[in-house]
Structure formats: C-alpha cells, structure tokens
Design an enzyme around this catalytic site. Sequence first.
Site, PDB file in Angstrom:
ATOM      1  N   GLY A 207     -16.407 -33.268  29.623  1.00  0.00           N
ATOM      2  CA  GLY A 207     -15.609 -33.566  28.415  1.00  0.00           C
ATOM      3  C   GLY A 207     -16.147 -32.970  27.311  1.00  0.00           C
ATOM      4  O   GLY A 207     -15.781 -32.533  26.397  1.00  0.00           O
ATOM      5  N   GLU A 208     -17.494 -32.962  27.197  1.00  0.00           N
ATOM      6  CA  GLU A 208     -18.274 -32.542  25.964  1.00  0.00           C
ATOM      7  C   GLU A 208     -18.584 -31.058  26.091  1.00  0.00           C
ATOM      8  O   GLU A 208     -18.343 -30.505  25.207  1.00  0.00           O
ATOM      9  CB  GLU A 208     -19.395 -33.241  25.711  1.00  0.00           C
ATOM     10  CG  GLU A 208     -19.697 -34.761  26.257  1.00  0.00           C
ATOM     11  CD  GLU A 208     -18.628 -35.743  25.355  1.00  0.00           C
ATOM     12  OE1 GLU A 208     -18.356 -35.394  24.193  1.00  0.00           O
ATOM     13  OE2 GLU A 208     -18.269 -36.717  25.781  1.00  0.00           O
TER      14      GLU A 208
ATOM     15  N   ASN B 212     -10.880 -32.979  40.638  1.00  0.00           N
ATOM     16  CA  ASN B 212      -9.408 -32.951  40.520  1.00  0.00           C
ATOM     17  C   ASN B 212      -9.608 -31.371  39.453  1.00  0.00           C
ATOM     18  O   ASN B 212      -9.664 -31.585  38.247  1.00  0.00           O
ATOM     19  CB  ASN B 212      -8.811 -33.857  39.708  1.00  0.00           C
ATOM     20  CG  ASN B 212      -7.183 -33.502  39.578  1.00  0.00           C
ATOM     21  OD1 ASN B 212      -6.795 -32.557  39.574  1.00  0.00           O
ATOM     22  ND2 ASN B 212      -6.350 -34.610  39.997  1.00  0.00           N
TER      23      ASN B 212
ATOM     24  N   GLN C 234      -8.719 -30.712  30.717  1.00  0.00           N
ATOM     25  CA  GLN C 234      -9.822 -31.270  30.026  1.00  0.00           C
ATOM     26  C   GLN C 234     -10.618 -30.174  29.212  1.00  0.00           C
ATOM     27  O   GLN C 234     -11.017 -30.356  28.231  1.00  0.00           O
ATOM     28  CB  GLN C 234     -10.570 -31.967  30.699  1.00  0.00           C
ATOM     29  CG  GLN C 234     -11.453 -32.984  29.922  1.00  0.00           C
ATOM     30  CD  GLN C 234     -12.564 -34.021  30.579  1.00  0.00           C
ATOM     31  OE1 GLN C 234     -12.540 -33.867  31.839  1.00  0.00           O
ATOM     32  NE2 GLN C 234     -12.915 -34.916  29.961  1.00  0.00           N
TER      33      GLN C 234
ATOM     34  N   GLY D 128     -21.014 -34.168  34.124  1.00  0.00           N
ATOM     35  CA  GLY D 128     -19.717 -34.529  33.068  1.00  0.00           C
ATOM     36  C   GLY D 128     -19.133 -33.233  32.577  1.00  0.00           C
ATOM     37  O   GLY D 128     -19.833 -32.117  32.614  1.00  0.00           O
TER      38      GLY D 128
ATOM     39  N   ILE E   2     -16.237 -30.480  41.122  1.00  0.00           N
ATOM     40  CA  ILE E   2     -14.903 -30.714  40.569  1.00  0.00           C
ATOM     41  C   ILE E   2     -14.018 -31.736  41.195  1.00  0.00           C
ATOM     42  O   ILE E   2     -13.771 -31.475  42.409  1.00  0.00           O
ATOM     43  CB  ILE E   2     -14.115 -29.622  40.130  1.00  0.00           C
ATOM     44  CG1 ILE E   2     -15.134 -28.609  39.279  1.00  0.00           C
ATOM     45  CG2 ILE E   2     -12.929 -29.817  39.350  1.00  0.00           C
ATOM     46  CD1 ILE E   2     -15.650 -29.188  37.912  1.00  0.00           C
TER      47      ILE E   2
END
Lengths: 745, 326
Positions: free
Chosen positions: A695-696, A622, A629, A693, A620
């Site tokens: 976001g999804e 941040n 998010q 990733g 990670i």
Amino acid sequence: MKKQQTGQSMDRVDGRLKVTGGARYFADHHLPDLLYAALVCSPISSGTIKSINTTKALKAPGVADVVSHLNAPPVPGYKNADPGAKDGLKIFKDNRIYSNGQPVAVVLANTLERAVHAASLVEVQYNQETHYTDMNASMDKAFRNNRMKDYVRGDADAWKKAAVTVDATYTIPLEVHNPMELAGIIAHWDTPDTLVLYAKTQGVKNVQDTVKRLFQLPEQNITVHSRFVGGGFGMALRVWPMEVATILAAKKIRKPVKLVITRDQMFTLVGYRPSAIQKLSLGATSDGKLTGITHEAVAVTSPYEDFTEGIVAMSKFMYACPNVNTRYKLVPLNLSTPVWMRGPGEATGAFALESAIDELSYKLNIDPLQLRILNHADTDPEKDLPFSSKYLKEAYELGAEKIGWTNRKAAPRSMQEDGMLVGYGMSSGTFGAFRGRATVSATLKSDGSLILQSAAADIGPGTATAMVQIAADVTGIAPSKIQFMLGESAYPFAPQQGGSSTVSTLGSAVTDACKALQQKLASLAVSNVPAFKNATPETIVFEDGQLLKAGGQEKITYESLLQQQQLPEVNVVATSQSGEERKKYSMYSFSVHFTKVHVHPQTGVVRIKHIVSVADAGTIVNTKTARSQMIGGVVGGIGMALTEEAILDHRFGRFVNNNYADYHVPVNADTPPTNVYFINKKDPYINPMGSKGMGEIALIGFAAAVSNAVYHATGKRVRDLPITPDKVLDEKAAQQWKVENKLNT
Amino acid sequence: MNQFSYVRPSSLKAAVDAVAKDNSARFIAGGTNLLDLMKSGVVIPEKLVDINRLPLKDIQLNGNTLHIGALALNSELAAHELVTTHHPLLAQALLAGASQQLRNMATVGGNMMQRTRCTYFYDTTMPCNKRSPNSGCGAIGGINRMHAIFGASDSCIAVHPSDMCVALAALDATVLVTGPKGNRRIPFTDFHRLPDNTPQLDNNLAKGELITAVEIPANAYTKNVYYLKVRDRASYAFALVSVAAALDISNNMIRSARLAMGGVAHKPWRLYEAEKALAGKAPTEENFRQAAAIALQSAKTYQHNQFKTGLSVNSIQTALLKAASV
C-alpha cells in the site's frame, strides 16, 4: 490438485455489494430515536472561549441539546490537569482553543438540517491570542523529539568533503487525505455503561481500546461496528476529538447520536500529511560512488502532540554509503495534529532523497538509473543485516524496459513531441515489510463451508478477498464456500489496517488458523473414523477439501466427517505473529516508478503521459486488487507531485481551499495509463505466504519520478511541491524555445 | 441554511413579480452555485423562485443570429449543432468549464449569474467587501494567487469564474432581459461590472430583472478559433488564466480578431487593444506575441499572482497560434 488461488486475479468478494449499494458504511446505519449532530467550530486559532450563548439554538425547531465544555459529562480517562502533557486534545475538558476549526460545541437535533441550522445560531465569544501557523516564520520553535534521535553512521556531514556534491532544500505543503467518505461516528449508550459505536475506522479494536481508556469501561462493554470504510489513507487510524465529543453528547442526551462532518471540517479534524522542509546533501566520488548523505528534516506538529514519522528513514539504508547522518525536528503550530497519510513520512523523505539523487546524476553526467544501481545496497547498511528479499535491481530493469528508458536523451530540454517538451524521470521507493500479531477464528460448517472471523478492516484494498484466497489454498475449500468476516470488535484481535501490513499479519493468522483446523479434523478422523484408525494425525494429507490417509486410498470430505460425527461445526482460534526471523533479516518492500511527462513550453502545464510502476512486494496474493492498489497509490502520488496543497491564510490560521473544487485531488484527466508490474517473487522469511506490503510503496517515491521528469523536460528543477504551472513557467526559456511544427499542433 | 419558501411560476411575469416584490427572493435554475452559497450562509434567501418551467430553453437561428434561451443547459449547448457549426469557440469554452455533471445542471443564465469563487467571499468568518460591504478585502494582503490582474480595485480583486462568458464576450453577444419595467438588451461586455467601490454588484441587472436569452450575431469566426484554459488540474478546476481567441484570416492576413480572457478580472476581459493590433497583420508568432504584450500593459499584480502576466502573454500567444493553425 485444484488451481492455486493465491496469485489469481479473483474478483472482490464484496464487489457486488459495493457497486449495488448493498454495502452499508457507518453513516448508512439508523437507530431508533437517533439524533443528528452538527459541530460549532472555532473561527480563532489560539485563545480561550469566553462564553457560549445557546439560547437561540435551543429554541430552534427540533433541537434537543447543545453540548460543550460547559455541560459535557466528565471523561474519566482525561488525566489530571497537566498543561505540559502532550497527550492529545481533551475535547470539552476546558475552554482552551489550540487551532482554528477546533470543535467548541455539538448541536443535537432530530434532523441533520435542523442541527446544521441551529449550529449557526450558537453564539460564542472568544479571548483571542497570538497564533502561529506559518512554518517558515516559526522555525525558531523547532525542537528535537526523543522518538527521532539524530542518526550518524560513519562521519556526520561527510558530503562536504566529496568531489561532487548536491546540497538542496525540498519542501512539501500540508496535504489532506480527503477520502470520498466523510468522517464521523454513531454513538449509542444502550445502558449507562455499555456503548455501541458505528465507526469509520481502520481498526475497530483500536477504537475499542481508545474508548475503553477514555471512559474506563470493560472492553466487553464497547461494541464497534465498521464493516465497510469509504477510504481512509491513514486519517481513520485514530479516534478523533470530534468522535469523543459525539460519544459525550450521546451520553448526556441518552439517545443515539450520529455525526458526519463536512468537507471543510475534513481539513481541521482528522489529521493531514505535515508540511515539511528538508535539506538533502549528497557527496560522491567523480565516478559516482556515494560518500556522504545528510538528511535534515523539519515538519509540522500540533501544540498538544508530537507527531513523528519516517521522513528520514529511507536515507539511512537505501544506498550503500559509508557516511550517513539524519536530523529531524518538529515545529509546533496552531493546527490540529497530523496523522500518517499514505506512504507516510517515507513519501515525504523519498521526494527529497530521490530528487537529490537525480540532481547528482546530472552533476556526474551519469544516467540516474545507473547511478542508483551503482550505489545499490546489497545488504542493509543501517541494521547491518541481509535483506529477507530484495529484487530492486530487477525492478529497475523491468521498469526501464517498459517505459522505454533507452529512448531518453541524457540532456535536459532535449526532447519534444507534439509541440510539447518531453521528459523521462524515475525514482525508487521503500517501506518496511511488517508482520504484526493477529488472531483468526475458523469455523468449518457441516455443509463444508468455512467461516473466518477477525477484527480487521478493509479500507479498500480487498482484505476479505485476499484472506479467502489464502484460506482456499491452505484448506482446499473452494473460495465460494469461504467467508471472511471483519470490521467487528467482537471478533478476535487484529491490528489496524495501516503500514502495509494487513496481508502479512492477517494472512499468517488465516494460514495458522486453517492449519490448526486441519489438525483438529485429523485428530477427529483418527479417533472416530474406522478407515483412519491406524493413522496418526501428522500423516493425514489434506487435498481438495478432503482428508487423505497417507499411502492409502482412504479419504473423507470435510463435510462427510462432520456429518458422520453429527457435528454442526468445528471451530479453532489461532494467533500468529513473527518470530526470530525478524532479528536475522532486514525486511523491506521496494518500488520503482518511471514517468514520461509532457510540459507545455508556454504555459508550464505538466501532463503525465505514461507511468510504469514496479513493485517488489513478495508473493502477490491477488493480482487484480494488487494492481488496483498500486494504481490508487500512484494517483495519490500524482496529487502529491502536481496538484495537492492545503493553503493557509496565516493572518487567520484558516485554510482557504478546504473543498473539493479548490483542493485539487487528481481527476481521471490527470491520470494517464498506469502500467503496474510485480516482481512477484516470494520472500522466504517474512511469513507463510512470502508476501510483503504494498500500500505505501505504491506512492513512496512517485513525486520525485515526476519532478525528475519535469527537470528532464525543461531544465527547471522544482523542489517545492506541488509542481503547478506557475513554478514551471519560465518566460525567458519559453520565448527562446521555438515550437516545431507549431501550425500542426 | 435558513428556512425558505419555494415557488415555481409558469409565466415570465409571475416569476419577475415574485422576485421584484420580495427583497430576499432569488431566482433559481440549475442551482449549482446558489445552493453552495446558501449552505455557506453567504446568501440567505427567504424565497426561491424556480424558473425551470419557463419557456426559455430554445436554441435556434433567428435569421443569422443564434438565439440561446437562458435555461439551455451548458451540456446541451456545447453539443448543439448550431453552436458547434457557427460558434465553435463557445462550444470549446463550455466544455472547459466545470464537470459534465455540473454542465448537465447549469444553465446559460445561471452560468452568467454565478458568483466569484474567491475563498474570502465564501468563508463568512473572513472579511469580504463583496459579501459584506465595508468589511474589507481578505484577498488583498491574503492568498491571492487566483485573483485579478485587470480592472481590480482597492475594495475587491476577485475574478469571474466562468469560461462560457469569456467566449460570449469575445463573440459580441447580447443579453436579453425582462423585468418589472419591460424588456431590454444589454451588450454582453456591459453585463458584468468591475468592482470599483461596489463589489457587491456583479452585474447591471436591476432588481427583479431576469435573463431570458443570449444572442450571438453571425460572424466569420467559425474556423480559426481556440479556447485555452490553463489550470492546476486537468479538469474540474478554475482557470489560472484562460483565453478565447477568434481570428478571421484571409490570404494569410488577419481581417479581424476577437480576444477575451478569463481568470484575470471581475468580468470576462476583452482585449480590445490587442484585437486592433492584430487587424491587418499576418498570423505570425511575432505578431501574436506583440498583441499579447499590448494586452498586458494595463495589468497589475498582487503578492501571489505575479506569474499571471507572463502566463497571460504566453497563453494569448499560444491560443492565437492554435486558432491560426486550425
């Protein structure tokens, strides 16, 4: 060594600008002689335009022009008339109407109010034809698309022979992204063949490329600005017909034109998550080993494009199962084209798969968490490859501990508190961990500051902040002296912000650019600084913004080096992309969602009381923006589960709840405390940071965690989203159910 | 939106004259609904008469009667000590409505005058007898999940969207109006109309008449009250159904009850028969359920709102239980 920056919860570099109104979004820009555009949209859903009478509109105060297919400049990139070609809506090319709300004219005036009023004065006559917007009534039109071929591993439909089976149909309605910022564009032809655009987009280079193709202009003649974007969720991943119409209007009037569409137009012009009907069938041995998964999906598309997404993707690899087959069809309706909406198809598919797994757990009398662990895929059964990293089991354990899964009684409708039925539910989610190609320009200034540029986007996750952290760790330069600039087509190429790939793709390019910069500095030092004369560039060490000669005491700061050499700056440009590792490993991010719900036994109202979401997303960068998010994705998941549904009146082909009051995006009162946890273990292969990733996966699977909890609370399985009170309400059960301590609640 | 003129009179008479003498003039207070209607092209006034400077903001006790000026803000009223003390049901209903931002703009009179939220009323391309008499009802045969189950007609099945009005109907409020022909008082339950074959008329105000105040008589419903709103979203959503329940309980016996519902009719819907059935009974779950069943006897449903009968029974019972348990 300085403190490592990645992994910190650094504040957003542009946070102050955003909260003080200093950030300028596309519509905040103003140009001299700007005209305002208002759209005239079709009230019919299929047919042709018979006539357009603009007499009254043109006489209205301040009106400059009305542009339609009758007078729009030609678009050279529209292919020669080929009625069969499904390559998009060619706005203002002809008089054909494919869907309700399709723009038929653009009115230009010197104020927005005048444009809006004049749009109401344009009189359009139509030849109406039969339209189809009811998916259930149009299943006979379903067809297979070549992009999504039927998939079989082992035997097809093997579930039918299993000892224990689940065979159920799950439906999701059409959902609309509805970011707070409305869509639109400012188009300005500053010469007859140079175009300046202020866009709301998830990728300036994509806008540039689309416009280049449509208007057949050299790339350098198209400038796209998009520094700030007020939310996208996927709807800003392409150039939409009304934006092309605005460019055409600006071309005709030879003045800059600004279009900002209305909230109701957000339902018809900028895509949506397609409604889908899915049949999910599972077969298992009586001790809970999956022996067959069959996932069949039908989803909506437009008459003029085949939109496909990963609805059936997850079912192919999520569980260790020898026999899996999927089928995926599209139904064309008189609607605009769908587009990826956060979590895209995987979120649709995960609702079906993760609900069905839950249903199977009750049939087997096995805890749903245990059932998932029992069928955990240690390697990717679809690609037959090891995973680059997978900490799903740890995520299951962590989530279960944090929600208090052991408090859960196994039987449905067996728990209650405060007069409410209590349910616990869980699910898993997954999405491909991608890495694309991006180029970053890095410029070190003689004052020691570093400027990074790339044509990336930030639709909210905090792109520049993460890039500054990554660059700080590679260079040793303090974050306060690093600036990451994005949202300009003039910058080096970056892909769109979509598919949870920005940190992976762009962070790799930032890393490579910073390393290339260091090599350039090392060469400079070796060639020109006496103390470094005997060294080779490869032996120079970089620490805390300085060059160190290995084994020696000699060191020089970046700024001293540039100042000594009388260089105002040093620049490098580096391109970065994935390599052979993607052939050796299967790369996915994983998430686990746990929810605790309260269901009112008399009214069927569901309130989520507690959420635990765990992400296996590699390193990670941040923790603060990552947590934000995740929470954002969860809120989207709450909407998908409980509230969001765009409703059509099929008689007219029109949406009946196309506003924020009636299309229910979750509000704060729907959003309980959301506890986010990260496994935060580096993926050793995907990219230099080890970041996958996120976001999804924040949204994927979440709806099933809610519907599974609602089943656990009530004994009622809702397979049709959203789970509104009327679907949960069970009169008979409500009558039987006696509220304990009813006079205290 | 058409061009319109705007006046801001400082006397009641000037305000009434301005609207009475101009067919297309409208009063505007908070504007939280009228502006939407104007932007949608549903209402096209040529003159707006801004009444915000009129002295109609007072909230006070006149003897035992609570007097609420028509321009009192919804947020102000919900927090007012006289309301929370004497009529807590009204405070609860107000807070169930809209959002804090809207309540900060919306006035009492404007809340009463708000139009239905029926989608067919707002979309000028669709039929709606309320917006355009004799064009048909889009909701009958269309999407009618949110629509009426009581008192609807073949010309309109829209519902009144207010929460505040449901409480005022239950509390036997009176509406004070002034107009070209002087002042008059209208019982709150007679203020709004059923659609019959004139759904374009929401209420019984004559042209130019202006609401000046609402009065609530003293009553015993200061403790055992509950406003239940069942909705698709936890806040900022219109009611699927709502129930205003007020009980006067003494020695485990209901001396009298007041019940009204929102989201079920063209006007706030008083449940008189259920009230009668509760009087003199013990506050038990069974008695509440029987009262609820009585209330639903006259219900009529449409394609998508059949759930509202069961939901209403359960909601009435739940609201009564909550009221009794305070």
